[in-house]
Design an enzyme around this catalytic site. Structure first.
Site, PDB file in Angstrom:
ATOM      1  N   GLU A  79       2.466  -8.017   1.957  1.00 48.51           N
ATOM      2  CA  GLU A  79       2.631  -8.163   0.451  1.00 48.51           C
ATOM      3  C   GLU A  79       3.953  -8.079   0.046  1.00 48.51           C
ATOM      4  O   GLU A  79       4.175  -7.701  -1.229  1.00 48.51           O
ATOM      5  CB  GLU A  79       1.699  -6.986  -0.049  1.00 48.51           C
ATOM      6  CG  GLU A  79       0.173  -7.189   0.237  1.00 48.51           C
ATOM      7  CD  GLU A  79      -0.826  -5.980  -0.196  1.00 48.51           C
ATOM      8  OE1 GLU A  79      -0.467  -4.851   0.297  1.00 48.51           O
ATOM      9  OE2 GLU A  79      -1.569  -6.485  -0.858  1.00 48.51           O
ATOM     10  N   TYR A 125       2.424  12.490 -20.039  1.00 51.53           N
ATOM     11  CA  TYR A 125       3.170  12.436 -19.028  1.00 51.53           C
ATOM     12  C   TYR A 125       2.693  10.757 -18.673  1.00 51.53           C
ATOM     13  O   TYR A 125       3.376  10.141 -17.846  1.00 51.53           O
ATOM     14  CB  TYR A 125       2.790  13.258 -17.786  1.00 51.53           C
ATOM     15  CG  TYR A 125       3.816  14.566 -17.997  1.00 51.53           C
ATOM     16  CD1 TYR A 125       4.978  14.455 -17.478  1.00 51.53           C
ATOM     17  CD2 TYR A 125       3.186  15.676 -18.703  1.00 51.53           C
ATOM     18  CE1 TYR A 125       5.974  15.559 -17.923  1.00 51.53           C
ATOM     19  CE2 TYR A 125       4.054  16.551 -19.069  1.00 51.53           C
ATOM     20  CZ  TYR A 125       5.496  16.494 -18.554  1.00 51.53           C
ATOM     21  OH  TYR A 125       6.229  17.616 -18.899  1.00 51.53           O
TER      22      TYR A 125
HETATM   23 ZN   LIG Z   1      -2.551  -4.520  -1.281  1.00 54.32          ZN
END
Ligand SMILES: [Zn+2]
Length: 217
Positions: A79, A125
């Site tokens: 990835e 936040y």
């Molecule tokens: Zn992934």
């Protein structure tokens, strides 16, 4: 000036420490998830393909040059192109975390999720660390079109949510990227807890006040 080998080894250790912390708390499972760190020479450190984030060997973390060529360690995550797409559009970002964290993935599978803002501003936040989280349509793992889709959104967003897959989150430092990822996962959990309860989120005025004071993440 580029970092010394010692500085790069410190960054390798840091990736392994944060990887183990994320894994030990169940934020990522098996060999899913990956972490990267931009280097001063234009290259990157990236977690290797098929590596478990809970058991990273710092010495085997992939080091890529500015062209993305492997120069040290094991082959990088498959990835890697997701990370590259974010870095190309975000020169201010120094590190990226991508997880298949359960609650965030659950939100990415909801039928009526707003593709411009998957999770409404529920807490201050969340607004400060994540901001507006867009949904990236589903693509098959490894499809380069997924990188292009991320590239189209990354300039304006420090975090994107891949449909039926998980979040990709950038930060100025690795610590900031990890904190933002945690904030996103916990807010996804809140969002799921509040389904069907018509929660009182933050008002546009309250969000604008935070953005004016702290800037957009
Ligand atoms: Zn992934």
């Amino acid at each position: 000036m580029s970092q010394s080998l010692h500085d790069i080894n410190v960054l390798r250790e840091q990736i392994a420490t944060y990887g183990k912390s994320l894994f030990d708390r169940g934020l990522t499972m098996g060999s899913s998830g990956n972490i990267s760190q931009r280097l001063d020479d234009g290259g990157w450190l990236m977690t290797p393909t098929n590596a478990c984030l809970g058991r990273l060997d710092p010495a085997r973390i992939s080091r890529l040059d500015a062209q993305g060529v492997l120069i040290d360690g094991d082959a990088p995550t498959k990835e890697h192109f997701l990370h590259r797409a974010m870095y190309d559009e975000r020169p201010q970002s120094g590190a990226i975390v991508h997880l298949h964290s359960t609650h965030s993935v659950a939100v990415s599978c909801l039928p009526d999720v707003n593709p411009c803002e998957c999770i409404p501003p529920l807490t201050a936040y969340y607004v400060m660390r994540v901001g507006k989280l867009p949904l990236v349509p589903y693509y098959m793992p490894g499809d380069p079109a997924l990188g292009d889709a991320v590239r189209g959104l990354a300039g304006k967003h420090c975090a994107v949510l891949l449909a039926n897959h998980g979040p990709v989150v950038a930060g100025k430092t690795l610590e900031a990227a990890v904190y933002a990822t945690e904030e996103l996962e916990e807010t996804a959990k809140l969002f799921l807890l509040l389904q069907g309860k018509n929660p009182r989120g933050m008002t546009p005025g309250q969000v604008a006040e935070l953005e004016a004071r702290f800037g957009r993440p």
